[in-house]
Structures are given as C-alpha cells and as structure tokens.
Write a protein that holds these residues in place. Structure first.
Motif, PDB file in Angstrom:
ATOM      1  N   UNK A  45     -56.838  10.936 -28.654  1.00 23.08           N
ATOM      2  CA  UNK A  45     -57.959  10.038 -28.358  1.00 23.08           C
ATOM      3  C   UNK A  45     -58.559   9.350 -29.584  1.00 23.08           C
ATOM      4  N   UNK A  46     -58.102   9.734 -30.772  1.00 26.65           N
ATOM      5  CA  UNK A  46     -58.594   9.054 -31.970  1.00 26.65           C
ATOM      6  C   UNK A  46     -57.874   7.739 -32.153  1.00 26.65           C
ATOM      7  N   UNK A  47     -56.902   7.715 -33.016  1.00 25.29           N
ATOM      8  CA  UNK A  47     -56.221   6.458 -33.367  1.00 25.29           C
ATOM      9  C   UNK A  47     -55.301   5.930 -32.258  1.00 25.29           C
ATOM     10  N   UNK A  48     -54.417   6.800 -31.732  1.00 23.77           N
ATOM     11  CA  UNK A  48     -53.386   6.315 -30.812  1.00 23.77           C
ATOM     12  C   UNK A  48     -53.975   5.740 -29.520  1.00 23.77           C
ATOM     13  N   UNK A  49     -54.942   6.445 -28.965  1.00 20.83           N
ATOM     14  CA  UNK A  49     -55.568   5.955 -27.723  1.00 20.83           C
ATOM     15  C   UNK A  49     -56.247   4.602 -27.971  1.00 20.83           C
ATOM     16  N   UNK A  50     -56.934   4.512 -29.112  1.00 18.72           N
ATOM     17  CA  UNK A  50     -57.596   3.231 -29.428  1.00 18.72           C
ATOM     18  C   UNK A  50     -56.572   2.107 -29.538  1.00 18.72           C
ATOM     19  N   UNK A  51     -55.435   2.395 -30.166  1.00 16.74           N
ATOM     20  CA  UNK A  51     -54.387   1.376 -30.302  1.00 16.74           C
ATOM     21  C   UNK A  51     -53.871   0.916 -28.934  1.00 16.74           C
TER      22      UNK A  51
END
Lengths: 309, 265
Positions: free
Chosen positions: B77-83
């Motif tokens: 949910x940090x970087x990858x989800x935002x991407x």
C-alpha cells in the motif's frame, strides 16, 4: 426568421486569425453554400456557431438566440457532420446510433431509411470502416433526427458518386420539407447542385455573398479546339471572355473561357470547320484563383495588404 | 448528469478498469498470502538488513516495519499501490477531457444536445465510480482472504482504509482531471500529473530523511497516506481528511468550471 446570423464575429487563436468581422445571415429554408480554401476560416465559423469555440468578439445566433458555450437546447435542432470525421474507433456504428439516440430521446425517424439508402452495415467497428463508410456513418448520425438545421462540413468527402447523389437527394428532401442547410465545401459542382446562395470566405473575411447563378458567371472552362485546317490564333483571341489562347499546333488551340462566354465561343466556332472540340470545367482552384485575383487587384485588398504591413 | 454519457463512459473504460482492478486484487491476495511466511520475526530480520534509505523509498515511515501495518505499507500500500491507482486515475482523467478533445470525439459528443457542465459532471461522477471499484479491489481481497492467513482486522479498519484510500484517489484524480480540462491533448496533462506525484514522493522522501525538508509536508498528498498506521492503530490524522477532501473538491469543481468555459475544438 434567420436560422443563422453572425454579427462582426471574430475568432483569433492567439495571434492567428480564424475569422474576423464576419457578418452573415441564413434565412429559414435556405441552402447556403460556404466556400473557401483550406485555412480560410470555414470550420472556425461552424465551431463558433455550435458553441465549441468562444468568439474573441462579435456574436453568433442560431434560431434567433445567442450561441452559448454551455447551451444544449438549441443543438437538439441541429444536425452536424464534421469535415474530418472523428468517431469512437473501438465502437460499432450501432453503438454510435444508440449513443446519439440517448441524447436525443430515441432513434431518429430517418435512421432506418438512411441506413438502407447508404447501404450501411452498423455492426462493424468504426476502425474497420473505410473512409467512405465512416463518412456515411457521420451523415446518418447527423441527419437521422431530421434536424431543423443541417450543418455539413465537406459532407461528400470520400463518398463515391452514387452515395454523393444519395446525400444530395436527402438534402433536397429535407429542404423540400422546410429545413435549412449550411454546407461548407470546396467542391463547386456540389455547391452548384445543392445551394441557392453562397458565401465566399478568404483569410477569415467573408469577401462575397452571391447567388449560385452569379458565381457560375465567374466560372471558367478550359477549351481545346482542333480546326479542320490551319487557323490563325487571332480567330479566338479577340472574343470577349476568352483569354489565354495558346497554339498547340497550326490547327490545335487551347483557351480559357469565362462563364457565359462559352455560348458566344460556340457560335463563333460554328462559322468555320471544327474537327474536334473539348470543353472542360475548370477546377474550383482556378475559379478561386480567378476570383481572388479580382479581389487582390481591388482597392480594398490593397488597403488590407497595407494594413497588414 | 447524463445517463447516456455515464453508460458510454463506463462502457469505454471497462477494459482498463477491469485490468487495473484485477491487478490490485491479485496483488492484494499475494501480499496477504505471503504474510504468514514473511511476517513476524523473519520479516523484521529481513527489514533490518535493508539500508534505512531504501525503506524510506518504499514509504516505510511512521510505523514499525515488522508489524502487519508496516508490512502492508512496505510491500503493497505504500509505493506500489500508489503507482497502480495513480496510473489508472491519470489515464482515466486525461481521456475524460483533453484526450477526447485531441481525438476529435469531444466535437462529436458536444454536437449533441448535452451541456458542457452536464458532460463534465458526468465524467467526474464516473471517476468517483472508478475510485469506488479500485478501493474495493484494493482492500476487499485482504478482508476476504486475510482470516486464512492470520490477518484479522476490524470492520472499522477496512472502512477507514477504503474511505481514506478512496479520498486519496479522488485527490489524485482531481489533480489529473483539472489538468486534463486545461489542455487539448492527453500527453501534457498526463506528464504534469505524474510529475506532480513524483515530486510529492521525492518531497516525502526528503522530508523523511531530513528535518530541514519538513516544510514540504503540509502540502504533500503522499506524506498523509499512512496505511500502515490505519492497519496498526485504526487512526487517521484529522488534517489528512481535510487536506484530501479540499484538494479533491477544489480540483474536481475546478475541472468542471474550466471545461465549461474553454474552447473544445
């Protein structure tokens, strides 16, 4: 009542002129041809009329009401066919018909008739259609709801002669039922076939409004005569309305004849023995060039050039 | 709002929405499945072996990395989800206005009796629907598969994740929609929206690494996105709600106003 009217309509794209100080009127029931070369401002005018472009100054009115960018009611009375057909490539013709029907409260009463007349298959995706078939779909979408005003921008572009004729007959029928047509075109024969009156736009200015009959008076024809015996060029050169006489050989001559001069030319040729004769309609570009040469030579055009310097 | 336009918009975006949602469901399920194998002490050991700067790159900030919240923030949910969600929303937004103007199909739609405000509002509503589907695809798989893999979160936590995550997505989508309403083809607004998000992410990174850069935080959407904290503590800072809601409201209303007043051909 005027269905279309503009008053000093001006649209600049930054410093680039689209149209300037354009005032025109199209009365109800008229078939108005809008002529001009590429980049002269035809499409800009149409987009201002449809509320897609915000005029820099001046006013455009449809059915007596000022055109509003956010207005939608007046567009229910308009059918528009764009010059460059842009539809949703991944959707079918049938999807587009349903899409338009959703906005217009149902499928148009002419839809079925137009599908048959244009022999159009609505089950294919737009990206699978040829240019001509895309044009057919755009025409069906624009005309199916029998709008009070048809705005057609190069409507027969890409169509074969049979389908061009089908378009003209649909336009004739609409006009017979009191509809108004605003037709932007390069094709003089199309304008001649369909329109009663034309407006000519040049560099964003409406430079003339004429009846088609008046425009035809300006039309040129390219003539090639083969005499049965050697003839002097002076035989043709002195005729009024005939110029650019060139001797291809001692017996073959080409010349350019303006409008009504063809009749006098034929009567003159009848006084000698002619082996062959070819009269071809000059291209629209020739007519425009001729028309614009006249305009360029006028004091107004000179003043315009001075102003632009 | 126009039902015809709403149906058409959903119909035309269905493929991309399906694949983005499918990707999120798959990712969420994989991360849930991995938790028993990677969680607890093993995960703590693994995390400790990474340099702190690397952890910061992946959004590891306010929660213990070895916790469930830290795990989900770092791995999903940090970087990858935002991407993933930012890509989905930017693609949707650039097609909503600028992309259609550039493709010429906006001219076709606006030749029909539909006002620009109705068109723009419909596109915003469709985006809200898009966000709801993405939120469901992001968090419901954890709710469904989590109990099988020792992940027990309260209903309130899931509600917070979905509502706060949805608001975060609306703020991102709103920025992209506003940019889309200003341009006449999709390239520029897409690049600018992506650039703004990268800038936020870098600013967040710099703020994490250096106290001197903390002044970025009040305007940084990325800094407020702390899903690990929601999972561990079930809390969201009040100002985060306000910031996301304000950005979403201003940008989405702004996109309707700008679109209704501009040249569209």
């Amino acid at each position: 009542m005027d269905v279309i009217s503009t008053r000093s309509l001006t649209k600049f794209y930054g410093k680039t002129r689209g149209v300037e100080d354009l005032s025109m009127r199209v009365p109800e029931g008229a078939v108005y041809g809008y002529l001009g070369p590429n980049g002269s401002g035809k499409t800009t005018t149409i987009r201002c009329l449809l509320g897609m472009l915000k005029p820099t100054s001046g006013e455009a009115m449809l059915f007596g009401q000022p055109v509003a960018l956010d207005g939608s009611a007046v567009r229910a009375r308009i059918g528009y066919v764009a010059g460059e057909v842009r539809l949703y490539d991944r959707e079918t013709g049938g999807w587009h018909l349903d899409y338009v029907a959703g906005f217009r409260g149902g499928h148009g009463r002419l839809e079925k008739d137009l599908l048959e007349r244009f022999e159009f298959d609505p089950s294919k995706r737009v990206r699978e259609l040829s240019k001509g078939n895309k044009q057919k779909l755009a025409l069906i979408l624009g005309m199916a709801h029998d709008p009070d005003l048809l705005i057609l921008d190069e409507p027969t572009s890409g169509l074969d002669p049979l389908n061009q004729e089908a378009v003209y007959s649909v336009i004739d029928e609409r006009v017979a039922e009191g509809r108004t047509v605003f037709l932007s075109s390069h094709v003089l024969s199309e304008v001649e076939r369909v329109c009663e009156r034309v407006g000519i736009i040049r560099l964003g200015h409406l430079v003339a409004e004429e009846s088609v009959k008046e425009l035809l008076g300006k039309r040129l024809r390219q003539v090639q005569v083969t005499f049965a015996q050697p003839t002097a060029p002076s035989f043709l050169a002195g005729l009024p309305g005939v110029d650019n006489v060139l001797a291809v050989s001692e017996t073959v001559f080409t010349a350019r004849a303006r409008g009504d001069a063809v009749d006098a030319l034929l009567k003159h040729l009848a006084t000698t023995r002619v082996a062959d004769l070819s009269i071809q309609q000059a291209s629209l570009e020739d007519v425009f060039l001729e028309f614009y040469r006249e305009r360029d030579a006028s004091p107004d055009a000179e003043a315009e050039r001075e102003e632009s310097r | 709002m126009s039902w015809t336009l709403l149906r058409a918009t959903i119909h035309q975006r269905r493929t991309s929405l399906f694949w983005f949602s499918f990707g999120l469901v798959l990712y969420a399920w994989l991360m849930t499945w991995f938790w028993p194998q990677m969680g607890g002490d093993k995960y703590a050991e693994l995390i400790e072996s990474y340099p702190p700067e690397l952890l910061q790159l992946f959004g590891g900030t306010e929660v213990p990395m070895a916790s469930l919240g830290g795990y989900f923030q770092m791995e999903y949910l940090g970087l990858m989800w935002m991407l993933i969600v930012a890509s989905a929303l930017i693609i949707y937004a650039i097609k909503a206005f600028a992309g259609e103007i550039g493709a010429g199909t906006m001219e076709f739609t606006l030749a029909q009796p539909v006002s620009r405000v109705r068109l723009a509002v419909t596109r915003v509503i469709a985006m809200v629907g898009y966000v709801v589907v993405l939120a469901i695809a992001s968090f419901v798989p954890i709710m469904i598969f989590g109990p099988r893999y020792d992940i027990e979160l309260s209903a309130k936590t899931y509600l917070l994740l979905m509502s706060f995550g949805g608001l975060f997505m609306l703020a991102i989508g709103g920025i992209a929609m506003l940019l889309s309403s200003m341009f006449r083809d999709g390239g520029k607004p897409g690049s600018i929206a992506a650039g703004i998000l990268v800038l936020f992410w870098i600013a967040d990174l710099v703020a994490n690494a250096s106290e001197a850069a903390e002044f970025f935080e009040p305007v940084n959407l990325v800094s407020y996105w702390q899903p690990g904290k929601i999972i561990n503590d079930g809390t969201v800072a009040a100002e985060a709600w306000w910031i996301y809601a304000a950005v979403a409201l201003v940008t989405l209303v702004g996109s309707v106003v700008v679109f209704s007043r501009r040249d569209v051909a």
